[in-house]
Design a protein around this motif. Structure first.
Motif, PDB file in Angstrom:
ATOM      1  N   ALA A   1      14.333   8.983  -7.141  1.00  0.00           N
ATOM      2  CA  ALA A   1      13.338   8.195  -7.870  1.00  0.00           C
ATOM      3  C   ALA A   1      12.238   7.751  -6.919  1.00  0.00           C
ATOM      4  O   ALA A   1      12.428   7.774  -5.697  1.00  0.00           O
ATOM      5  CB  ALA A   1      13.992   6.971  -8.508  1.00  0.00           C
ATOM      6  N   ALA A   2      11.116   7.365  -7.478  1.00  0.00           N
ATOM      7  CA  ALA A   2      10.024   6.850  -6.654  1.00  0.00           C
ATOM      8  C   ALA A   2       9.183   5.894  -7.476  1.00  0.00           C
ATOM      9  O   ALA A   2       9.127   5.998  -8.716  1.00  0.00           O
ATOM     10  CB  ALA A   2       9.157   7.990  -6.124  1.00  0.00           C
ATOM     11  N   ILE A   3       8.550   4.983  -6.775  1.00  0.00           N
ATOM     12  CA  ILE A   3       7.653   4.028  -7.428  1.00  0.00           C
ATOM     13  C   ILE A   3       6.409   3.882  -6.571  1.00  0.00           C
ATOM     14  O   ILE A   3       6.477   3.725  -5.356  1.00  0.00           O
ATOM     15  CB  ILE A   3       8.369   2.681  -7.665  1.00  0.00           C
ATOM     16  CG1 ILE A   3       7.475   1.747  -8.488  1.00  0.00           C
ATOM     17  CG2 ILE A   3       8.814   2.037  -6.358  1.00  0.00           C
ATOM     18  CD1 ILE A   3       8.231   0.555  -9.063  1.00  0.00           C
ATOM     19  N   ASN A   4       5.263   3.976  -7.231  1.00  0.00           N
ATOM     20  CA  ASN A   4       3.998   3.897  -6.514  1.00  0.00           C
ATOM     21  C   ASN A   4       3.644   2.442  -6.197  1.00  0.00           C
ATOM     22  O   ASN A   4       4.310   1.506  -6.625  1.00  0.00           O
ATOM     23  CB  ASN A   4       2.891   4.540  -7.355  1.00  0.00           C
ATOM     24  CG  ASN A   4       3.136   6.020  -7.566  1.00  0.00           C
ATOM     25  OD1 ASN A   4       3.740   6.678  -6.710  1.00  0.00           O
ATOM     26  ND2 ASN A   4       2.678   6.547  -8.677  1.00  0.00           N
ATOM     27  N   TRP A   5       2.579   2.298  -5.413  1.00  0.00           N
ATOM     28  CA  TRP A   5       2.024   0.969  -5.131  1.00  0.00           C
ATOM     29  C   TRP A   5       0.910   0.684  -6.117  1.00  0.00           C
ATOM     30  O   TRP A   5       0.079   1.578  -6.377  1.00  0.00           O
ATOM     31  CB  TRP A   5       1.488   0.910  -3.694  1.00  0.00           C
ATOM     32  CG  TRP A   5       0.716  -0.343  -3.427  1.00  0.00           C
ATOM     33  CD1 TRP A   5      -0.637  -0.528  -3.515  1.00  0.00           C
ATOM     34  CD2 TRP A   5       1.284  -1.619  -3.088  1.00  0.00           C
ATOM     35  NE1 TRP A   5      -0.945  -1.833  -3.256  1.00  0.00           N
ATOM     36  CE2 TRP A   5       0.198  -2.528  -2.975  1.00  0.00           C
ATOM     37  CE3 TRP A   5       2.578  -2.083  -2.861  1.00  0.00           C
ATOM     38  CZ2 TRP A   5       0.391  -3.867  -2.648  1.00  0.00           C
ATOM     39  CZ3 TRP A   5       2.759  -3.399  -2.529  1.00  0.00           C
ATOM     40  CH2 TRP A   5       1.666  -4.274  -2.423  1.00  0.00           C
TER      41      TRP A   5
ATOM     42  N   ALA B   1       6.248   5.913   1.814  1.00  0.00           N
ATOM     43  CA  ALA B   1       5.244   6.975   1.887  1.00  0.00           C
ATOM     44  C   ALA B   1       4.033   6.491   2.676  1.00  0.00           C
ATOM     45  O   ALA B   1       3.829   5.299   2.891  1.00  0.00           O
ATOM     46  CB  ALA B   1       4.822   7.380   0.475  1.00  0.00           C
ATOM     47  N   SER B   2       3.231   7.441   3.101  1.00  0.00           N
ATOM     48  CA  SER B   2       2.033   7.108   3.868  1.00  0.00           C
ATOM     49  C   SER B   2       0.856   6.790   2.959  1.00  0.00           C
ATOM     50  O   SER B   2      -0.244   6.512   3.451  1.00  0.00           O
ATOM     51  CB  SER B   2       1.671   8.265   4.801  1.00  0.00           C
ATOM     52  OG  SER B   2       1.538   9.462   4.062  1.00  0.00           O
ATOM     53  N   SER B   3       1.079   6.829   1.648  1.00  0.00           N
ATOM     54  CA  SER B   3       0.018   6.489   0.712  1.00  0.00           C
ATOM     55  C   SER B   3       0.607   5.692  -0.442  1.00  0.00           C
ATOM     56  O   SER B   3       1.816   5.480  -0.512  1.00  0.00           O
ATOM     57  CB  SER B   3      -0.654   7.760   0.190  1.00  0.00           C
ATOM     58  OG  SER B   3       0.178   8.413  -0.738  1.00  0.00           O
ATOM     59  N   ALA B   4      -0.257   5.302  -1.343  1.00  0.00           N
ATOM     60  CA  ALA B   4       0.188   4.512  -2.498  1.00  0.00           C
ATOM     61  C   ALA B   4       0.881   5.378  -3.552  1.00  0.00           C
ATOM     62  O   ALA B   4       1.490   4.844  -4.474  1.00  0.00           O
ATOM     63  CB  ALA B   4      -1.008   3.803  -3.118  1.00  0.00           C
TER      64      ALA B   4
ATOM     65  N   GLY C   1       0.782  -1.231   0.000  1.00  0.00           N
ATOM     66  CA  GLY C   1       0.000   0.000   0.000  1.00  0.00           C
ATOM     67  C   GLY C   1       0.809   1.273   0.000  1.00  0.00           C
ATOM     68  O   GLY C   1       0.243   2.368  -0.092  1.00  0.00           O
ATOM     69  N   SER C   2       2.124   1.169   0.080  1.00  0.00           N
ATOM     70  CA  SER C   2       2.982   2.358   0.173  1.00  0.00           C
ATOM     71  C   SER C   2       3.827   2.573  -1.064  1.00  0.00           C
ATOM     72  O   SER C   2       4.421   1.631  -1.579  1.00  0.00           O
ATOM     73  CB  SER C   2       3.917   2.234   1.377  1.00  0.00           C
ATOM     74  OG  SER C   2       3.223   2.244   2.600  1.00  0.00           O
ATOM     75  N   ALA C   3       3.884   3.806  -1.500  1.00  0.00           N
ATOM     76  CA  ALA C   3       4.910   4.175  -2.466  1.00  0.00           C
ATOM     77  C   ALA C   3       6.265   4.179  -1.749  1.00  0.00           C
ATOM     78  O   ALA C   3       6.325   4.365  -0.525  1.00  0.00           O
ATOM     79  CB  ALA C   3       4.618   5.551  -3.042  1.00  0.00           C
ATOM     80  N   VAL C   4       7.314   3.970  -2.505  1.00  0.00           N
ATOM     81  CA  VAL C   4       8.664   3.996  -1.938  1.00  0.00           C
ATOM     82  C   VAL C   4       9.513   4.951  -2.767  1.00  0.00           C
ATOM     83  O   VAL C   4       9.492   4.907  -4.009  1.00  0.00           O
ATOM     84  CB  VAL C   4       9.287   2.595  -1.915  1.00  0.00           C
ATOM     85  CG1 VAL C   4      10.743   2.666  -1.458  1.00  0.00           C
ATOM     86  CG2 VAL C   4       8.490   1.681  -0.984  1.00  0.00           C
TER      87      VAL C   4
END
Length: 124
Positions: free
Chosen positions: A49-53, A99-102, A31-34
């Protein structure tokens, strides 16, 4: 709560490659983006960089686009940062954060749990 743990840093020559891993300890990244960030000596922390859930639309800082790739293996609760064609200016401590969200972003305020970091040093 989940605790990110980075690994894979080291010393590499310019033009070489490294693969960083960010493993979830305690719980999962479900459930978290990183996101990946880095901080060089004397400089502010910057987005890499970042990747969503679950794994939609990774995005990158302009400085690493085309050289770095982030991916995630949700079955193994691990996120990766493949770094190719490394440059001396990529030298920094690299952090992953959950992250606290996706949906993540380039704003570090959107990430609430941070790893301890791993050192990447690129020699000229």
């Amino acid at each position: 709560q989940v605790q990110p743990v980075e690994s894979g840093g080291g010393l590499v020559q310019a033009g070489g490659s490294l693969r960083l891993s960010c493993a979830a300890s305690g719980r999962t990244f479900s459930g978290s983006a990183v996101g990946w960030f880095r901080q060089a000596p004397g400089k502010e922390r910057e987005f890499v960089a970042a990747i969503n859930w679950p794994a939609f639309s990774p995005y990158y800082a302009t400085s690493v686009k085309g050289r770095f790739t982030t991916s995630r293996d949700n079955a193994k609760n691990t996120v990766f940062l493949q770094m190719n064609r490394l440059k001396p200016e990529d030298t920094a401590v690299y952090y992953c954060a959950a992250a606290s969200s996706a949906y993540g972003s380039a704003d570090s305020n959107n990430y609430h749990i941070w790893g301890q970091g791993t050192q990447v040093t690129v020699s000229a």
